[in-house]
Design a protein around this motif. Sequence first.
Motif, PDB file in Angstrom:
ATOM      1  N   VAL A  97       0.845  -1.193   0.000  1.00 42.68           N
ATOM      2  CA  VAL A  97       0.000   0.000   0.000  1.00 42.68           C
ATOM      3  C   VAL A  97       0.881   1.244   0.000  1.00 42.68           C
ATOM      4  O   VAL A  97       1.812   1.349   0.798  1.00 42.68           O
ATOM      5  CB  VAL A  97      -0.949   0.019   1.212  1.00 42.68           C
ATOM      6  CG1 VAL A  97      -1.590   1.391   1.362  1.00 42.68           C
ATOM      7  CG2 VAL A  97      -2.042  -1.027   1.057  1.00 42.68           C
ATOM      8  N   GLU A  98       0.577   2.156  -0.916  1.00 42.29           N
ATOM      9  CA  GLU A  98       1.269   3.442  -0.992  1.00 42.29           C
ATOM     10  C   GLU A  98       0.245   4.559  -0.845  1.00 42.29           C
ATOM     11  O   GLU A  98      -0.812   4.525  -1.477  1.00 42.29           O
ATOM     12  CB  GLU A  98       2.007   3.575  -2.318  1.00 42.29           C
ATOM     13  CG  GLU A  98       3.085   2.529  -2.527  1.00 42.29           C
ATOM     14  CD  GLU A  98       3.613   2.526  -3.951  1.00 42.29           C
ATOM     15  OE1 GLU A  98       4.469   3.362  -4.272  1.00 42.29           O
ATOM     16  OE2 GLU A  98       3.141   1.699  -4.752  1.00 42.29           O
ATOM     17  N   LYS A  99       0.573   5.561  -0.037  1.00 40.53           N
ATOM     18  CA  LYS A  99      -0.346   6.669   0.242  1.00 40.53           C
ATOM     19  C   LYS A  99       0.085   7.909  -0.528  1.00 40.53           C
ATOM     20  O   LYS A  99       1.275   8.210  -0.629  1.00 40.53           O
ATOM     21  CB  LYS A  99      -0.362   6.951   1.742  1.00 40.53           C
ATOM     22  CG  LYS A  99      -1.267   8.100   2.157  1.00 40.53           C
ATOM     23  CD  LYS A  99      -1.140   8.376   3.646  1.00 40.53           C
ATOM     24  CE  LYS A  99       0.246   8.867   4.004  1.00 40.53           C
ATOM     25  NZ  LYS A  99       0.403   9.207   5.431  1.00 40.53           N
ATOM     26  N   LEU A 100      -0.890   8.616  -1.076  1.00 41.34           N
ATOM     27  CA  LEU A 100      -0.604   9.882  -1.745  1.00 41.34           C
ATOM     28  C   LEU A 100      -0.040  10.865  -0.729  1.00 41.34           C
ATOM     29  O   LEU A 100      -0.587  11.024   0.371  1.00 41.34           O
ATOM     30  CB  LEU A 100      -1.871  10.441  -2.381  1.00 41.34           C
ATOM     31  CG  LEU A 100      -1.704  11.700  -3.239  1.00 41.34           C
ATOM     32  CD1 LEU A 100      -0.893  11.408  -4.488  1.00 41.34           C
ATOM     33  CD2 LEU A 100      -3.079  12.267  -3.617  1.00 41.34           C
ATOM     34  N   ASN A 101       1.056  11.514  -1.066  1.00 42.79           N
ATOM     35  CA  ASN A 101       1.697  12.439  -0.137  1.00 42.79           C
ATOM     36  C   ASN A 101       0.762  13.600   0.223  1.00 42.79           C
ATOM     37  O   ASN A 101      -0.007  14.083  -0.628  1.00 42.79           O
ATOM     38  CB  ASN A 101       2.991  12.986  -0.746  1.00 42.79           C
ATOM     39  CG  ASN A 101       4.032  11.900  -0.927  1.00 42.79           C
ATOM     40  OD1 ASN A 101       4.058  10.927  -0.169  1.00 42.79           O
ATOM     41  ND2 ASN A 101       4.891  12.049  -1.923  1.00 42.79           N
ATOM     42  N   PRO A 102       0.810  14.071   1.464  1.00 38.61           N
ATOM     43  CA  PRO A 102      -0.136  15.102   1.938  1.00 38.61           C
ATOM     44  C   PRO A 102      -0.082  16.405   1.148  1.00 38.61           C
ATOM     45  O   PRO A 102      -1.081  17.115   1.064  1.00 38.61           O
ATOM     46  CB  PRO A 102       0.292  15.327   3.399  1.00 38.61           C
ATOM     47  CG  PRO A 102       1.008  14.083   3.795  1.00 38.61           C
ATOM     48  CD  PRO A 102       1.683  13.588   2.552  1.00 38.61           C
ATOM     49  N   HIS A 103       1.077  16.741   0.563  1.00 39.42           N
ATOM     50  CA  HIS A 103       1.189  18.023  -0.120  1.00 39.42           C
ATOM     51  C   HIS A 103       0.515  18.023  -1.491  1.00 39.42           C
ATOM     52  O   HIS A 103       0.389  19.083  -2.119  1.00 39.42           O
ATOM     53  CB  HIS A 103       2.664  18.403  -0.284  1.00 39.42           C
ATOM     54  CG  HIS A 103       3.424  17.501  -1.214  1.00 39.42           C
ATOM     55  ND1 HIS A 103       4.076  16.363  -0.771  1.00 39.42           N
ATOM     56  CD2 HIS A 103       3.614  17.556  -2.561  1.00 39.42           C
ATOM     57  CE1 HIS A 103       4.653  15.769  -1.807  1.00 39.42           C
ATOM     58  NE2 HIS A 103       4.385  16.479  -2.898  1.00 39.42           N
ATOM     59  N   VAL A 104       0.064  16.850  -1.961  1.00 39.59           N
ATOM     60  CA  VAL A 104      -0.606  16.778  -3.259  1.00 39.59           C
ATOM     61  C   VAL A 104      -2.089  17.077  -3.066  1.00 39.59           C
ATOM     62  O   VAL A 104      -2.798  16.338  -2.374  1.00 39.59           O
ATOM     63  CB  VAL A 104      -0.423  15.390  -3.898  1.00 39.59           C
ATOM     64  CG1 VAL A 104      -1.095  15.355  -5.269  1.00 39.59           C
ATOM     65  CG2 VAL A 104       1.051  15.040  -4.010  1.00 39.59           C
ATOM     66  N   ALA A 105      -2.556  18.158  -3.672  1.00 40.37           N
ATOM     67  CA  ALA A 105      -3.953  18.567  -3.511  1.00 40.37           C
ATOM     68  C   ALA A 105      -4.874  17.636  -4.292  1.00 40.37           C
ATOM     69  O   ALA A 105      -4.598  17.284  -5.447  1.00 40.37           O
ATOM     70  CB  ALA A 105      -4.129  20.007  -3.996  1.00 40.37           C
TER      71      ALA A 105
ATOM     72  N   ASP B 114       4.309   8.489  -9.931  1.00 39.62           N
ATOM     73  CA  ASP B 114       4.789   7.491  -8.968  1.00 39.62           C
ATOM     74  C   ASP B 114       5.427   8.129  -7.748  1.00 39.62           C
ATOM     75  O   ASP B 114       5.228   7.670  -6.614  1.00 39.62           O
ATOM     76  CB  ASP B 114       5.803   6.551  -9.645  1.00 39.62           C
ATOM     77  CG  ASP B 114       5.129   5.563 -10.579  1.00 39.62           C
ATOM     78  OD1 ASP B 114       4.475   4.630 -10.080  1.00 39.62           O
ATOM     79  OD2 ASP B 114       5.268   5.715 -11.797  1.00 39.62           O
ATOM     80  N   ASP B 115       6.235   9.188  -7.965  1.00 43.89           N
ATOM     81  CA  ASP B 115       6.970   9.773  -6.847  1.00 43.89           C
ATOM     82  C   ASP B 115       6.088  10.607  -5.916  1.00 43.89           C
ATOM     83  O   ASP B 115       6.573  11.165  -4.937  1.00 43.89           O
ATOM     84  CB  ASP B 115       8.144  10.612  -7.348  1.00 43.89           C
ATOM     85  CG  ASP B 115       7.716  11.747  -8.283  1.00 43.89           C
ATOM     86  OD1 ASP B 115       6.496  11.959  -8.449  1.00 43.89           O
ATOM     87  OD2 ASP B 115       8.601  12.402  -8.848  1.00 43.89           O
ATOM     88  N   GLN B 116       4.793  10.685  -6.212  1.00 44.87           N
ATOM     89  CA  GLN B 116       3.877  11.393  -5.321  1.00 44.87           C
ATOM     90  C   GLN B 116       3.296  10.471  -4.253  1.00 44.87           C
ATOM     91  O   GLN B 116       2.499  10.908  -3.421  1.00 44.87           O
ATOM     92  CB  GLN B 116       2.745  12.031  -6.128  1.00 44.87           C
ATOM     93  CG  GLN B 116       3.212  13.183  -7.028  1.00 44.87           C
ATOM     94  CD  GLN B 116       2.078  13.767  -7.844  1.00 44.87           C
ATOM     95  OE1 GLN B 116       1.205  13.063  -8.346  1.00 44.87           O
ATOM     96  NE2 GLN B 116       2.087  15.087  -7.973  1.00 44.87           N
ATOM     97  N   PHE B 117       3.704   9.198  -4.266  1.00 50.54           N
ATOM     98  CA  PHE B 117       3.206   8.227  -3.297  1.00 50.54           C
ATOM     99  C   PHE B 117       4.350   7.755  -2.402  1.00 50.54           C
ATOM    100  O   PHE B 117       5.494   7.640  -2.829  1.00 50.54           O
ATOM    101  CB  PHE B 117       2.588   7.023  -4.002  1.00 50.54           C
ATOM    102  CG  PHE B 117       1.276   7.309  -4.672  1.00 50.54           C
ATOM    103  CD1 PHE B 117       0.078   7.020  -4.046  1.00 50.54           C
ATOM    104  CD2 PHE B 117       1.236   7.877  -5.939  1.00 50.54           C
ATOM    105  CE1 PHE B 117      -1.132   7.290  -4.653  1.00 50.54           C
ATOM    106  CE2 PHE B 117       0.026   8.152  -6.561  1.00 50.54           C
ATOM    107  CZ  PHE B 117      -1.169   7.856  -5.922  1.00 50.54           C
TER     108      PHE B 117
END
Length: 322
Positions: free
Chosen positions: A191-199, A213-216
């Motif tokens: 499981v990979e979570k979307l980074n908090p800074h991505v709106a 990919d690098d946003q997770f």
Amino acid sequence: MKSFNPIDTIRHPLWWLMLVVLVVNDFVLKGSGLLPSIITGKLSDFAGLMVFPLLLAILIPWRNRRVWAGIHIATGLAFCAIKLIPAAGSLYVAILNALSLSGQIWFDPTDLVALPMLIVSYTVYPRLRPLVSALRRDRLVPAAAILVASFASIASGTAPPPRTLTSFDGNLMISDVSFINATDTPIIVKVEKLNPHVAVDCNKPIDAGMFKDDQFSTIGTWTQKPGEAASVLPNNSRPDATCFVVKLSIDNVEPVLISWDTRKVAPANVPIKFDLPITPENLAHNAIVLHRNQKNYYLLAKGDFTLAHWRKSLFAVDYWKM
């Protein structure tokens, strides 16, 4: 090079450095958040292709250029197979399970970027010799190398399934969206979570084209047993947000995106273990269930969340929303 002794070469610091990178990456860095998942995923491939051929050469009695080349060709073909052919990756995992070992293979053609390391291994290792000649008589070094590298080459560090346990019942977890393995075999889940800074706005349609990919960041990788449930995103390890997007990967099938709004999906007490089979009639609310029909995987989903393919391809898992 007419012949060389891999026992001598394995005493060189270069091989041990590659082994350390492999072990530290798989058992420490993966899932820790210290490095992006796209880096930790590739590190294992680059280091592993520098570790495995020499390890295999030690176990084979014939030591000449032809055999040395054959080892690298066979390694490259096997690597391509498990990265491109789901059946090959599933066979690999099944063998590890039969040996009571934990391993994982992710279907990702971009991992083939590590293949040039086989050329480095083939070219460089025969030129290396022990830095200290006295080590030639030490049998403990190659013995330790074989033991550690054999384990590191086939096993990967995994964490327990992520759960937020209730305070009153050890058989229940608190979860808003849960994932259940309804197959008859253990599976590897990531499981990979979307980074908090991505709106992101969960009230609008969400698809893979919106993200990179690098946003997770990896939440965890684990082995999930038949009938076992896990939280897609544990309630006790999330930032202060209402809209969540995670990427769920299962063995060798393409990942799926799951998005939900916590204002619409209320946490509930969910059993950790379900009796099989799980049918649409007894499917828990806000749950994603993996089924297997002969050789094909498919997902059943029920709840106030959305599903979308990450990168739709020939090997993508099918899903049905109830």
